[in-house]
Motif scaffolding. Structure first.
Motif, mmCIF file in Angstrom:
data_model
loop_
_atom_site.group_PDB
_atom_site.id
_atom_site.type_symbol
_atom_site.label_atom_id
_atom_site.label_comp_id
_atom_site.label_asym_id
_atom_site.label_seq_id
_atom_site.Cartn_x
_atom_site.Cartn_y
_atom_site.Cartn_z
ATOM 1 N N UNK A 92 0.940 -1.326 0.131
ATOM 2 C CA UNK A 92 0.091 -0.305 -0.104
ATOM 3 C C UNK A 92 0.960 1.240 0.005
ATOM 4 N N UNK A 93 0.389 2.187 -1.082
ATOM 5 C CA UNK A 93 1.257 3.300 -0.821
ATOM 6 C C UNK A 93 0.227 4.379 -0.590
ATOM 7 N N UNK A 94 0.770 5.564 -0.135
ATOM 8 C CA UNK A 94 0.286 6.479 0.822
ATOM 9 C C UNK A 94 0.684 8.227 0.447
ATOM 10 N N UNK A 95 0.211 8.758 -0.225
ATOM 11 C CA UNK A 95 0.286 10.323 -0.039
ATOM 12 C C UNK A 95 -0.759 10.822 -0.136
ATOM 13 N N UNK A 96 -0.804 12.613 0.369
ATOM 14 C CA UNK A 96 -2.558 13.317 0.941
ATOM 15 C C UNK A 96 -2.985 12.966 -0.404
ATOM 16 N N UNK A 97 -4.102 12.939 0.195
ATOM 17 C CA UNK A 97 -5.088 12.550 -0.385
ATOM 18 C C UNK A 97 -5.243 11.179 -1.204
ATOM 19 N N UNK A 107 -0.048 8.412 12.121
ATOM 20 C CA UNK A 107 0.485 9.692 11.039
ATOM 21 C C UNK A 107 0.130 8.875 9.152
ATOM 22 N N UNK A 108 -0.419 7.951 9.853
ATOM 23 C CA UNK A 108 -0.399 7.598 8.323
ATOM 24 C C UNK A 108 -1.836 8.648 8.031
ATOM 25 N N UNK A 109 -3.175 8.627 9.228
ATOM 26 C CA UNK A 109 -4.078 9.132 8.921
ATOM 27 C C UNK A 109 -3.522 11.166 8.386
ATOM 28 N N UNK A 110 -2.500 11.407 9.091
ATOM 29 C CA UNK A 110 -2.282 12.736 8.888
ATOM 30 C C UNK A 110 -2.121 12.935 6.810
ATOM 31 N N UNK A 121 -0.937 16.261 5.327
ATOM 32 C CA UNK A 121 0.901 16.696 6.371
ATOM 33 C C UNK A 121 1.992 15.144 6.404
ATOM 34 N N UNK A 122 2.831 14.909 6.733
ATOM 35 C CA UNK A 122 4.036 14.234 6.784
ATOM 36 C C UNK A 122 4.415 14.481 8.498
ATOM 37 N N UNK A 123 4.649 13.450 9.049
ATOM 38 C CA UNK A 123 5.395 13.220 10.210
ATOM 39 C C UNK A 123 6.016 14.381 10.465
ATOM 40 N N UNK A 124 7.141 14.454 9.898
ATOM 41 C CA UNK A 124 8.696 15.436 10.002
ATOM 42 C C UNK A 124 7.741 16.988 10.008
ATOM 43 N N UNK A 125 7.118 16.815 9.081
ATOM 44 C CA UNK A 125 6.527 18.091 9.305
ATOM 45 C C UNK A 125 6.068 18.356 9.847
#
Length: 430
Positions: free
Chosen positions: A73-78, A177-180, A185-189
């Motif tokens: 599974x790949x997760x990107x914004x949206x 943070x996957x949900x974020x 927004x990424x975890x480090x951000x």
């Protein structure tokens, strides 16, 4: 033969905080048939199930997820994307889309997280407080998840996107943070933004202009007679009294990263430790560390560091200190909040319930009722509502606590006060 010429230096790819890929998950589901164990993971599944038009396709999707049909599974914004194996040899590309949050939404979310240390501690412990999720539309609702698949089935959703949704819920369980990231927004951000807010608040606390103090010019204090070698005059201007001790020890500067220098976190801890102990000697004349237990000393060390466990180094500090004493980072973060609220007495209030004698405690409820706060229930040294609590310490002070409604997850907030109404006002920010 021409001499060897080195080629261009190979560029090391930077970490992409806006893209995360997860290997294929092993087949699994809970005994009750759910794929998620957390409330936010189940909210993710329910958002798709509540708009599903065909329960049979959902059942097939659950079966596909539970038997390992979903690839990496790949997760990107949206977007959440994976290949899902169906009845044909070639897998289908399944995708779930959702709206990313705008900048204003993220500002509200970050402000809400930074305002309460329990929220930050929960995020670092891979938990999502209900109140924090409610600050913005973080969790999807019915119709927010849009499925899409390369298969010929036009069901909403098809069994392939349903399988992807169920497996994605397991990722959310393990790391919110996957949900974020799904929301933009990424975890480090996020952690960098929270750390910046903490640093800004700490700087505001330490840059207030000090009050003007009486002074005597050095040339007047050290005035001499005109005769060579004469001693200073004894009847010169009187020297001002010694400066009063500061309210709290100063904080050290932020040390830059340098490969040749010692660990910046270790330097900062040493400087903070020296400042705290020097301040204690100056004010009280004794060392406050000698009588502390190992747990109290660990809390004191963590509380002396302004990072609040947000950066990688301070997360490691919280983790190591907590593990050394068989506690969790969340336990340590809560204890740090209590220590910052009232020092050793504040920590004792956090960890000890006791039966106070008649007197100030018995007068507290009538005082709160007179101030239009009639709903506090007594238990031992505590007065509680669904989300607010006052604890009476052995030092005769009242300490404010707050929790999400009906969760019994109390965190220190505000400042201690001899008056329960005053402590409640500090808790409510009045």
């Amino acid at each position: 033969m021409s001499p060897h010429r080195p080629g261009p230096a190979r560029r090391v790819p930077l970490h992409d905080d806006h893209r995360r890929s997860f290997p294929q998950l092993a087949p699994a589901q809970h005994a009750d048939g759910r794929f998620a164990a957390t409330w936010w993971g189940n909210a993710w599944v329910e958002a798709l199930e509540d708009t599903a038009l065909d329960p049979a396709r959902l059942a097939r999707g659950r079966a596909y997820a539970s038997t390992g049909h979903v690839d990496a599974i790949t997760v990107t914004p949206g977007r959440v994307v994976a290949y899902v194996h169906g009845s044909r040899p070639r897998p289908y590309r399944a995708e779930i889309r959702l709206r990313v949050l705008g900048d204003d939404d993220w500002e509200r979310f970050l402000d809400a997280a930074a305002a309460r240390p329990d929220h930050i501690a929960a995020l670092l412990d891979k938990d999502v407080p209900h109140a924090l999720a409610a600050a913005v539309d973080l969790l999807p609702g019915p119709g927010d998840l849009i499925p899409d698949c390369s298969c010929p089935d036009h069901g909403y959703p098809c069994k392939h996107t349903a399988a992807l949704c169920y497996q994605a819920a397991r990722l959310l369980d393990e790391d919110p943070f996957v949900l974020f990231l799904m929301r933009g927004r990424g975890e480090q951000e996020i952690l960098a933004a929270l750390s910046h807010r903490n640093a800004t608040r700490a700087a505001a606390e330490t840059t207030a202009a000090p009050p003007r103090m009486p002074t005597v010019p050095a040339r007047d204090a050290l005035a001499r007679t005109s005769a060579p070698g004469a001693r200073p005059l004894m009847d010169g201007p009187a020297l001002p009294p010694p400066l009063p001790a500061p309210d709290r020890p100063g904080r050290p500067p932020v040390y830059p990263e340098d490969p040749e220098a010692p660990d910046p976190l270790a330097l900062e801890l040493l400087a903070t430790e020296a400042a705290a102990r020097a301040h204690a000697f100056l004010v009280t004349g004794h060392d406050p560390v000698a009588s502390l237990t190992p747990w109290q000393d660990a809390v004191r060390l963590a509380a002396a560091h302004p990072g609040s466990g947000l950066t990688a180094s301070t997360r490691a500090l919280y983790r190591d200190l907590a593990a050394a004493l068989d506690r969790t980072p969340a336990d340590l973060a809560r204890a740090v909040a209590a220590w910052r609220q009232g020092g050793p007495a504040g920590l004792a209030v956090l960890e000890e319930a006791w039966d106070p004698p008649a007197g100030p405690f018995d007068r507290a409820r009538p005082a709160l009722i007179a101030a239009d706060f009639p709903h506090f229930r007594p238990w031992r040294n505590r007065l509680s509502t669904r989300s607010l609590q006052l604890r009476y310490g052995r030092d005769g002070l009242w300490y404010g606590y707050e929790s999400d409604p009906d969760r019994e997850d109390w965190w220190p907030r505000g400042f201690p006060d001899a008056d329960p109404v005053g402590a409640l006002a500090a808790l409510l920010g009045r």
